[in-house]
Design a protein around this motif. Structure first.
Motif, mmCIF file in Angstrom:
data_model
loop_
_atom_site.group_PDB
_atom_site.id
_atom_site.type_symbol
_atom_site.label_atom_id
_atom_site.label_comp_id
_atom_site.label_asym_id
_atom_site.label_seq_id
_atom_site.Cartn_x
_atom_site.Cartn_y
_atom_site.Cartn_z
ATOM 1 N N GLN A 168 -7.102 6.279 0.448
ATOM 2 C CA GLN A 168 -7.166 6.726 -0.940
ATOM 3 C C GLN A 168 -7.290 8.243 -1.027
ATOM 4 N N GLN A 169 -8.104 8.822 -0.165
ATOM 5 C CA GLN A 169 -8.270 10.275 -0.175
ATOM 6 C C GLN A 169 -6.977 10.977 0.213
ATOM 7 N N ARG A 170 -6.293 10.447 1.231
ATOM 8 C CA ARG A 170 -5.034 11.054 1.662
ATOM 9 C C ARG A 170 -3.989 10.977 0.564
ATOM 10 N N VAL A 171 -3.923 9.849 -0.097
ATOM 11 C CA VAL A 171 -2.961 9.685 -1.183
ATOM 12 C C VAL A 171 -3.293 10.621 -2.342
ATOM 13 N N ALA A 172 -4.560 10.756 -2.655
ATOM 14 C CA ALA A 172 -4.965 11.660 -3.733
ATOM 15 C C ALA A 172 -4.543 13.096 -3.426
ATOM 16 N N GLU A 173 -4.671 13.485 -2.164
ATOM 17 C CA GLU A 173 -4.259 14.839 -1.767
ATOM 18 C C GLU A 173 -2.756 15.027 -1.930
ATOM 19 N N ILE A 174 -2.001 14.019 -1.525
ATOM 20 C CA ILE A 174 -0.540 14.094 -1.638
ATOM 21 C C ILE A 174 -0.131 14.195 -3.108
ATOM 22 N N ILE A 175 -0.732 13.372 -3.948
ATOM 23 C CA ILE A 175 -0.398 13.406 -5.373
ATOM 24 C C ILE A 175 -0.695 14.780 -5.964
ATOM 25 N N GLU A 176 -1.826 15.351 -5.614
ATOM 26 C CA GLU A 176 -2.195 16.666 -6.148
ATOM 27 C C GLU A 176 -1.217 17.742 -5.685
ATOM 28 N N GLY A 235 6.287 -1.440 -1.189
ATOM 29 C CA GLY A 235 6.095 -0.377 -0.210
ATOM 30 C C GLY A 235 4.879 -0.647 0.641
ATOM 31 N N ASN A 236 4.591 0.262 1.560
ATOM 32 C CA ASN A 236 3.445 0.084 2.451
ATOM 33 C C ASN A 236 2.135 0.403 1.737
ATOM 34 N N ILE A 237 1.050 0.460 2.492
ATOM 35 C CA ILE A 237 -0.270 0.651 1.888
ATOM 36 C C ILE A 237 -0.381 1.988 1.173
ATOM 37 N N TYR A 238 0.313 3.010 1.659
ATOM 38 C CA TYR A 238 0.274 4.307 1.002
ATOM 39 C C TYR A 238 1.022 4.272 -0.322
ATOM 40 N N VAL A 239 2.138 3.585 -0.334
ATOM 41 C CA VAL A 239 2.905 3.439 -1.570
ATOM 42 C C VAL A 239 2.109 2.623 -2.587
ATOM 43 N N ALA A 240 1.517 1.519 -2.130
ATOM 44 C CA ALA A 240 0.730 0.673 -3.034
ATOM 45 C C ALA A 240 -0.466 1.437 -3.597
ATOM 46 N N THR A 241 -1.120 2.218 -2.748
ATOM 47 C CA THR A 241 -2.272 2.996 -3.198
ATOM 48 C C THR A 241 -1.845 4.062 -4.202
ATOM 49 N N ALA A 242 -0.700 4.676 -3.956
ATOM 50 C CA ALA A 242 -0.197 5.692 -4.886
ATOM 51 C C ALA A 242 0.164 5.068 -6.223
ATOM 52 N N LYS A 243 0.746 3.875 -6.199
ATOM 53 C CA LYS A 243 1.091 3.210 -7.458
ATOM 54 C C LYS A 243 -0.164 2.908 -8.262
#
Length: 440
Positions: A33-41, A216-224
């Motif tokens: 979740q933290q990694r995805v939040a960083e990517i989104i930002e 998508g994978n776990i990163y895609v699902a978390t981003a969604k």
């Protein structure tokens, strides 16, 4: 034979064992979740520059600039023109069936007029722009392109933006061919959480969409999950599932292969057979043992069966239905003599495959109904992807002068009871104009 759970409803710990078997935590851990939040930002603040950097880091190729991320539609059409004839015919056949089924799902606007002339109704309009995520890592899924894109086009979506990762810069011709056939408007060679963020918030090159669909994978699902609210999403899907109810009369090899068909997706997939014939469960177990070594993905299948697969013995068909409704499976096969009678008792299932000849695999590719289905027991409250997911509904209210007067008393009374005087006055002022020309 690979290890597989054996359960019986006569056992005192059946419910506990079943719950443990069904348990699936689809929420990613804090690190993801933290990694995805960083990517989104980063995508929100730096746009295309960040998108190119993530593509180089995660997909292993470096676009010269953001323009290089977009595939010309001529290149997409070229894929359709160049794939083998058999593949093109298969895509076209599947697309025709999916489109025909979707046409039946389209919701129309409607209205009615009350006695005093007040008109009420519902206006149905398509979404303006939709983003379609297509996986491109371990495998390619042209069928997912068709299943997601065609209902959107039938709904009337004006612009469909597809994103697909291209590891090592390699394009999958079949995926591109499916995009051309389905009428995708723009295609970008980007994937992961960064692609989801780009669709949700837009970059200099990629336009922001209204809804994001596709697996998508776990990163895609978390981003969604993270961008939901900024945009709509279809669902956050878990591992693939199949539940088969069988009366013991279907060829056990068929049933074993049906169990394999979902288990081969990945090690977390779930395949369960329920029967009230104990000897039949043993016959299927023998088929599993005999057929599994011949399959290319046997190691994945064996791991899935060991972790989450099961053969369940129940007392009778009614108890089988009770178990099925509790599991609320993504795919439910009713491999029995009278599947329609059994189907009438099913309340929770993503898709129901009826009869001995209806393999779930037909639904994955070409039967017509959508293969994007609720998983992890979410069929209790959600439905397959369809045209309705790409349409919005607006309430329409047009009061006549007489209708305004009639409704003003009710509205005023309720508004004053809530302490909202302006609401009450707004209704009262129009209600007082009954002696004037109808303002509608």
């Amino acid at each position: 034979m690979p290890d597989i759970h054996r359960l019986s409803t006569t056992e005192t710990d059946f419910n506990a064992r079943l719950e443990a078997l069904l348990a699936w935590e689809s929420v990613s851990d804090s690190a993801v979740q933290q990694r995805v939040a960083e990517i989104i930002e980063q995508i929100r603040t730096r746009g295309d520059a960040a998108l190119c950097e993530y593509t180089a880091r995660f997909d292993g190729w470096s676009p010269a600039d953001a323009a290089a991320l977009e595939l010309p539609l001529a290149r997409v059409q070229q894929a359709l023109n160049s794939i083998p004839r058999a593949q093109r015919e298969a895509l076209e056949g599947a697309a025709a069936r999916i489109r025909a089924y979707a046409e039946h799902q389209r919701v129309q606007s409607w209205e009615f007029t009350e006695a005093d002339g007040t008109r009420l109704g519902q206006q149905v309009t398509p979404l303006d722009r939709v983003g379609l995520y297509v996986p491109g890592g371990k495998a390619a899924y042209p069928s997912s392109v068709l299943m997601n894109a065609l209902p959107a086009k039938v709904a009337g979506v004006a612009e469909l933006i597809m994103v697909v990762p291209t590891p090592g810069g390699e394009l999958n011709e079949l995926v591109l061919a499916a995009a051309a056939l389905a009428g995708v408007d723009r295609v970008f060679a980007v994937g992961g959480a960064q692609a989801v963020a780009a669709l949700a918030y837009g970059t200099e090159r990629i336009p922001a969409v209204d809804k994001i669909v596709g697996p998508g994978n776990i990163y895609v699902a978390t981003a969604k999950r993270a961008v939901f609210g900024q945009v709509g999403i279809d669902m956050v899907a878990g591992p693939s599932e199949i539940l088969i109810l069988c009366d013991g009369e279907t060829d056990p090899d068929w049933i074993a292969m049906d169990l394999f068909s979902q288990a081969e997706h990945d090690e977390d997939a779930q395949s369960i057979l329920v029967s009230w014939e104990a000897t039949y469960l043993e016959r299927v177990a023998d088929s599993i043992d005999r057929l599994l070594p011949s399959l290319e993905r046997r190691d994945i299948i064996a791991a899935a069966l060991k972790a989450r697969g099961a053969l369940i013995l129940v007392r009778d068909p009614d108890e089988a239905v009770t178990v099925a409704n509790h599991i609320a499976p993504e795919h439910l096969e009713l491999s029995v003599a009278d599947p329609q009678a059994l189907a009438a008792k099913i309340r929770h299932a993503g898709a129901i495959f009826m009869g001995r000849y209806t393999a779930e695999a037909l639904g994955d590719y070409c039967a017509g109904p959508n293969h994007v289905l609720p998983t992890s027991r979410s069929a209790r409250f959600s439905s397959p992807l369809g045209v309705y997911d790409f349409q919005k509904r607006s309430s329409v209210i047009m009061a006549s002068a007489a209708g305004a007067a009639s409704l003003a008393t009710t509205a005023s009374t309720l508004a004053r009871g809530e302490g909202l005087t302006a609401h009450a006055r707004s209704a009262e002022l129009r209600g007082q104009r009954t002696d004037h020309e109808d303002l509608s």
